[in-house]
Design a protein around this motif. Structure first.
Motif, PDB file in Angstrom:
ATOM      1  N   THR A 361       0.834  -1.208   0.000  1.00  0.00           N
ATOM      2  CA  THR A 361       0.000   0.000   0.000  1.00  0.00           C
ATOM      3  C   THR A 361       0.865   1.253   0.000  1.00  0.00           C
ATOM      4  O   THR A 361       0.606   2.204  -0.746  1.00  0.00           O
ATOM      5  CB  THR A 361      -0.928   0.003   1.223  1.00  0.00           C
ATOM      6  N   LEU A 362       1.901   1.236   0.836  1.00  0.00           N
ATOM      7  CA  LEU A 362       2.823   2.375   0.911  1.00  0.00           C
ATOM      8  C   LEU A 362       3.460   2.635  -0.446  1.00  0.00           C
ATOM      9  O   LEU A 362       3.499   3.775  -0.929  1.00  0.00           O
ATOM     10  CB  LEU A 362       3.879   2.069   1.963  1.00  0.00           C
ATOM     11  N   ALA A 363       3.984   1.569  -1.093  1.00  0.00           N
ATOM     12  CA  ALA A 363       4.675   1.728  -2.375  1.00  0.00           C
ATOM     13  C   ALA A 363       3.716   2.148  -3.478  1.00  0.00           C
ATOM     14  O   ALA A 363       4.047   2.989  -4.319  1.00  0.00           O
ATOM     15  CB  ALA A 363       5.382   0.432  -2.756  1.00  0.00           C
ATOM     16  N   GLN A 364       2.526   1.569  -3.478  1.00  0.00           N
ATOM     17  CA  GLN A 364       1.572   1.911  -4.529  1.00  0.00           C
ATOM     18  C   GLN A 364       1.032   3.321  -4.350  1.00  0.00           C
ATOM     19  O   GLN A 364       0.702   3.995  -5.337  1.00  0.00           O
ATOM     20  CB  GLN A 364       0.421   0.893  -4.546  1.00  0.00           C
ATOM     21  N   SER A 365       0.985   3.784  -3.120  1.00  0.00           N
ATOM     22  CA  SER A 365       0.450   5.123  -2.864  1.00  0.00           C
ATOM     23  C   SER A 365       1.321   6.217  -3.456  1.00  0.00           C
ATOM     24  O   SER A 365       0.873   7.356  -3.600  1.00  0.00           O
ATOM     25  CB  SER A 365       0.285   5.351  -1.358  1.00  0.00           C
ATOM     26  N   VAL A 366       2.572   5.873  -3.807  1.00  0.00           N
ATOM     27  CA  VAL A 366       3.449   6.854  -4.452  1.00  0.00           C
ATOM     28  C   VAL A 366       3.737   6.456  -5.904  1.00  0.00           C
ATOM     29  O   VAL A 366       4.729   6.875  -6.485  1.00  0.00           O
ATOM     30  CB  VAL A 366       4.765   7.039  -3.669  1.00  0.00           C
ATOM     31  N   GLY A 367       2.865   5.626  -6.481  1.00  0.00           N
ATOM     32  CA  GLY A 367       2.916   5.410  -7.918  1.00  0.00           C
ATOM     33  C   GLY A 367       3.508   4.120  -8.411  1.00  0.00           C
ATOM     34  O   GLY A 367       3.773   3.993  -9.604  1.00  0.00           O
ATOM     35  N   ASN A 368       3.712   3.122  -7.538  1.00  0.00           N
ATOM     36  CA  ASN A 368       4.241   1.833  -7.980  1.00  0.00           C
ATOM     37  C   ASN A 368       3.112   0.816  -8.112  1.00  0.00           C
ATOM     38  O   ASN A 368       2.388   0.563  -7.146  1.00  0.00           O
ATOM     39  CB  ASN A 368       5.274   1.317  -6.979  1.00  0.00           C
ATOM     40  N   SER A 369       2.980   0.236  -9.285  1.00  0.00           N
ATOM     41  CA  SER A 369       1.905  -0.722  -9.531  1.00  0.00           C
ATOM     42  C   SER A 369       2.200  -2.008  -8.773  1.00  0.00           C
ATOM     43  O   SER A 369       3.151  -2.726  -9.089  1.00  0.00           O
ATOM     44  CB  SER A 369       1.794  -1.024 -11.034  1.00  0.00           C
ATOM     45  N   GLY A 370       1.377  -2.305  -7.779  1.00  0.00           N
ATOM     46  CA  GLY A 370       1.648  -3.427  -6.908  1.00  0.00           C
ATOM     47  C   GLY A 370       1.149  -4.757  -7.425  1.00  0.00           C
ATOM     48  O   GLY A 370       0.485  -4.847  -8.470  1.00  0.00           O
ATOM     49  N   ALA A 371       1.447  -5.811  -6.641  1.00  0.00           N
ATOM     50  CA  ALA A 371       1.111  -7.180  -7.040  1.00  0.00           C
ATOM     51  C   ALA A 371      -0.023  -7.767  -6.210  1.00  0.00           C
ATOM     52  O   ALA A 371      -0.366  -8.928  -6.389  1.00  0.00           O
ATOM     53  CB  ALA A 371       2.344  -8.077  -6.922  1.00  0.00           C
ATOM     54  N   ARG A 372      -0.601  -6.984  -5.297  1.00  0.00           N
ATOM     55  CA  ARG A 372      -1.675  -7.498  -4.453  1.00  0.00           C
ATOM     56  C   ARG A 372      -3.032  -6.970  -4.909  1.00  0.00           C
ATOM     57  O   ARG A 372      -3.224  -5.757  -5.058  1.00  0.00           O
ATOM     58  CB  ARG A 372      -1.418  -7.122  -2.991  1.00  0.00           C
ATOM     59  N   THR A 373      -3.965  -7.894  -5.091  1.00  0.00           N
ATOM     60  CA  THR A 373      -5.287  -7.514  -5.605  1.00  0.00           C
ATOM     61  C   THR A 373      -6.031  -6.625  -4.626  1.00  0.00           C
ATOM     62  O   THR A 373      -6.733  -5.687  -5.030  1.00  0.00           O
ATOM     63  CB  THR A 373      -6.120  -8.772  -5.909  1.00  0.00           C
ATOM     64  N   SER A 374      -5.896  -6.891  -3.328  1.00  0.00           N
ATOM     65  CA  SER A 374      -6.616  -6.092  -2.338  1.00  0.00           C
ATOM     66  C   SER A 374      -6.170  -4.637  -2.357  1.00  0.00           C
ATOM     67  O   SER A 374      -6.968  -3.727  -2.098  1.00  0.00           O
ATOM     68  CB  SER A 374      -6.422  -6.680  -0.937  1.00  0.00           C
ATOM     69  N   VAL A 375      -4.905  -4.421  -2.672  1.00  0.00           N
ATOM     70  CA  VAL A 375      -4.373  -3.058  -2.670  1.00  0.00           C
ATOM     71  C   VAL A 375      -4.959  -2.240  -3.817  1.00  0.00           C
ATOM     72  O   VAL A 375      -5.168  -1.027  -3.692  1.00  0.00           O
ATOM     73  CB  VAL A 375      -2.829  -3.097  -2.725  1.00  0.00           C
TER      74      VAL A 375
END
Length: 453
Positions: A361-375
């Protein structure tokens, strides 16, 4: 450079002989057997307090060496390493390298059998098959099956990219990518153009928007040999081609593949910037970010580099599904543990933290496309993504292909061969002849890697 690459490949070949496929990591000694001097006598109350603390932080004081790639995800997460240390007592000695340097660093250290490396960022589609074959990575199946990890929350294809044929797991995913089209809304509006929906429309838009006199080029994408292969893949799929045919044989010189090579080369030669042959993603993203290109095709995970807050075009950038009809939708980076680590348990604690929902969540919140569906369902995680980009990312999944490069063990050699065709196409050379040569090389790689000859 060729001599340098040859040296690294030679080291890798030597490692295959020395270590083989079946080498296993040895378990580290329990904390009580480290050989440290015993603590002074304690009162019963003091001992109880310290035992409780020890159970909370069983690896207190353990140092692990972690090698990161220079990536937006790394920038976001390494700023919080102190929080991991505070939580676990584990001290992280971090090193950062550019992608090519990282590959060379890992090849040399893993080949030597060094026990000084613990955790590393890896690319599952680029190197993990070779690492597994050579016994260079630690089996993380126990971590994958840990309820606290919640592996079912990972995008299935992202997690599968780290598994071997038996289902054993050698890494957990961090970053996913889809190829998208970035475009200048102001230039499109001024030219009266609609967003391209087909490859022909993409080429026509690049031609119309190309304005070299004012240092604005129609389109930019990667042109640097092997680095260009992943971005070329969408064009290959869009032309009906693939790396191999239905029987698993090399298919780089088929009419569909030659059409794709020619299209990509013509587009960048005619309407791309000078020096495109030297451009990896960093250079291409910077050029677009500085306002010198009307369009840019690359991964959505590079959003911050292409049009983030520091970009001159952040307010006039639009996002669109690639007009090729098929694009890659992959796991680009994840975390693995070196097989010879002296600290497997502490290393797994770090991987568990780095791939957790909280850090994702932290990484995606600054623009990184994450690997977790819930995020992806979390508004907080998506706060730095324009709503239009999130829609494009999710829509791109519907036309996604699970790989952006050939799935062979010697993927670096295969990319080098394919990259030579791309360079020939950008230079306006004989694409068919280059494709024939690359196809023969690629077929020999397939035969060697899978023992067909």
């Amino acid at each position: 450079m060729r001599k340098h690459v040859a040296m690294v490949l030679g080291l890798i070949l030597l490692a295959s002989t020395l270590y083989g496929c079946g080498q296993k990591a040895e378990e580290s000694a329990p904390a009580s057997d480290t050989g440290k001097a015993e603590a002074p006598a304690q009162t019963e109350e003091q001992g109880a307090d310290e035992n409780a603390a020890s159970s909370d932080k069983p690896y207190e004081g353990t140092e692990i060496r972690v090698i990161f790639a220079n990536h937006n995800w790394t920038d976001a997460v390494t700023a919080h390493l102190d929080e991991f240390t505070e939580k676990t007592g584990i001290i992280v000695k971090a090193e950062n390298y550019a992608e090519d340097q990282l590959s060379e660093k890992l090849a040399i250290e893993l080949t030597s059998g060094s026990s000084g490396l613990d955790v590393m960022m890896t690319r599952p589609l680029q190197e993990i098959k070779m690492f597994i074959q050579n016994g260079w990575v630690y089996d993380l199946s126990a971590l994958k099956n840990d309820p606290e990890v919640d592996a079912s929350d990972f995008i299935p294809s992202a997690l599968a990219s780290y598994e071997d044929a038996s289902g054993a797991c050698y890494g957990l995913p961090l970053v996913t990518e889809r190829q998208i089209l970035y475009y200048r809304t102001d230039l499109f509006e001024k030219a009266g153009l609609e967003v391209p929906k087909t490859m022909d429309e993409l080429m026509a838009a690049a031609e119309k928007l190309n304005d070299p006199d004012n240092e604005v080029y129609g389109i930019v994408s990667r042109g640097l040999t092997a680095a260009a292969v992943t971005q070329f893949s969408g064009y290959l799929y869009g032309c009906g081609g693939n790396w191999v045919d239905k029987d698993g044989n090399a298919a780089l010189n088929t009419p569909e593949a030659v059409k794709a090579f020619t299209f990509y080369g013509d587009m960048l030669r005619k309407y791309g910037p000078p020096g495109v042959l030297n451009m990896h993603w960093q250079q291409a993203a910077a050029l677009y970010s500085q306002g010198n290109a009307a369009m840019y095709t690359d991964a959505d995970s590079l959003y911050n580099s292409a049009c983030g807050p520091d970009s001159t075009v952040s307010d006039v950038t639009g996002f669109a599904v690639m007009p090729t009809g098929a694009v890659y939708n992959i796991c680009s980076w994840g975390m693995s543990i070196a097989a010879n680590t002296k600290n497997p348990e502490a290393s797994m604690e770090f991987v568990k933290w780095a791939t957790s929902k909280e850090v994702a969540t932290l990484a995606q919140s600054v623009g990184n496309s994450g690997a977790r569906t819930s995020v992806w369902d979390d508004p907080e995680a998506n706060k730095s993504f324009p709503p239009e980009l999130v829609k494009v990312i999710l829509a791109s999944g519907d036309i996604g292909v699970e790989t952006d490069r050939p799935q062979v063990i010697s993927v670096g050699r295969a990319r080098d061969a394919i990259g030579e065709v791309i360079v020939t196409a950008i230079n306006g050379g004989d694409v068919q002849a280059a494709a024939d040569k690359a196809n023969a090389t690629f077929q020999s790689i397939i035969d060697e890697d899978f023992g067909t000859k």
